[in-house]
Motif scaffolding. Structure first.
Motif, mmCIF file in Angstrom:
data_model
loop_
_atom_site.group_PDB
_atom_site.id
_atom_site.type_symbol
_atom_site.label_atom_id
_atom_site.label_comp_id
_atom_site.label_asym_id
_atom_site.label_seq_id
_atom_site.Cartn_x
_atom_site.Cartn_y
_atom_site.Cartn_z
ATOM 1 N N SER A 1 -10.025 9.429 -60.651
ATOM 2 C CA SER A 1 -10.666 10.717 -60.898
ATOM 3 C C SER A 1 -11.229 10.669 -62.312
ATOM 4 N N LYS A 2 -12.362 11.338 -62.526
ATOM 5 C CA LYS A 2 -13.048 11.229 -63.815
ATOM 6 C C LYS A 2 -13.628 12.571 -64.215
ATOM 7 N N PHE A 3 -13.928 12.709 -65.507
ATOM 8 C CA PHE A 3 -14.630 13.894 -65.951
ATOM 9 C C PHE A 3 -16.017 13.888 -65.329
ATOM 10 N N ASN A 4 -16.536 15.051 -65.055
ATOM 11 C CA ASN A 4 -17.783 15.210 -64.318
ATOM 12 C C ASN A 4 -18.953 15.522 -65.242
ATOM 13 N N SER A 5 -20.113 15.004 -64.890
ATOM 14 C CA SER A 5 -21.356 15.433 -65.523
ATOM 15 C C SER A 5 -22.435 15.649 -64.469
ATOM 16 N N GLY A 6 -22.036 15.679 -63.202
ATOM 17 C CA GLY A 6 -22.996 15.905 -62.130
ATOM 18 C C GLY A 6 -23.888 14.710 -61.862
ATOM 19 N N ASP A 7 -23.436 13.514 -62.205
ATOM 20 C CA ASP A 7 -24.261 12.312 -62.077
ATOM 21 C C ASP A 7 -23.961 11.522 -60.809
ATOM 22 N N TYR A 8 -23.716 12.222 -59.715
ATOM 23 C CA TYR A 8 -23.420 11.545 -58.457
ATOM 24 C C TYR A 8 -24.222 12.193 -57.326
ATOM 25 N N PHE B 1 -23.305 20.608 -62.366
ATOM 26 C CA PHE B 1 -23.900 19.724 -63.358
ATOM 27 C C PHE B 1 -23.369 19.972 -64.763
ATOM 28 N N GLU B 2 -22.224 20.660 -64.872
ATOM 29 C CA GLU B 2 -21.591 20.821 -66.172
ATOM 30 C C GLU B 2 -21.167 19.465 -66.697
ATOM 31 N N ASP B 3 -21.331 19.262 -67.971
ATOM 32 C CA ASP B 3 -20.862 18.037 -68.608
ATOM 33 C C ASP B 3 -19.495 18.333 -69.212
#
Length: 89
Positions: free
Chosen positions: A35-42, A48-50
């Protein structure tokens, strides 16, 4: 989170299977390998919050104390069972 009916309230379920599966930390990642922090890059992202930008705006970053090249990288130790380890963040 889930509701009583078992839904995921719009959280992203992640992608992939087995060792290459992942989900965002604020998603539904309890059955994923990573699991990873999200930046909406998938693909199919709906948020799309960073996450790291939000956290760093509040807390800042600490200086990177590990090298980024082969020559400056911190050496990992290997124990008798073959497990790698190091100290620090």
């Amino acid at each position: 989170g889930t509701n009583a009916a078992g839904g995921n309230l719009g959280y992203y379920n992640g992608a992939g299977t087995g060792a290459t599966s992942w989900a965002p930390l604020m998603g539904v990642g309890y059955d994923r390998a990573v699991s990873k922090f999200n930046s909406g890059d998938y693909v199919n992202a709906n948020n799309f919050e960073d996450d790291l930008a939000i956290i760093s705006n509040l807390l800042g970053y600490i200086p990177d104390d590990f090298g980024n090249t082969y020559l400056t990288a911190t050496e990992l130790t290997v124990n008798a069972a073959g497990a790698f380890s190091s100290t620090g963040i």
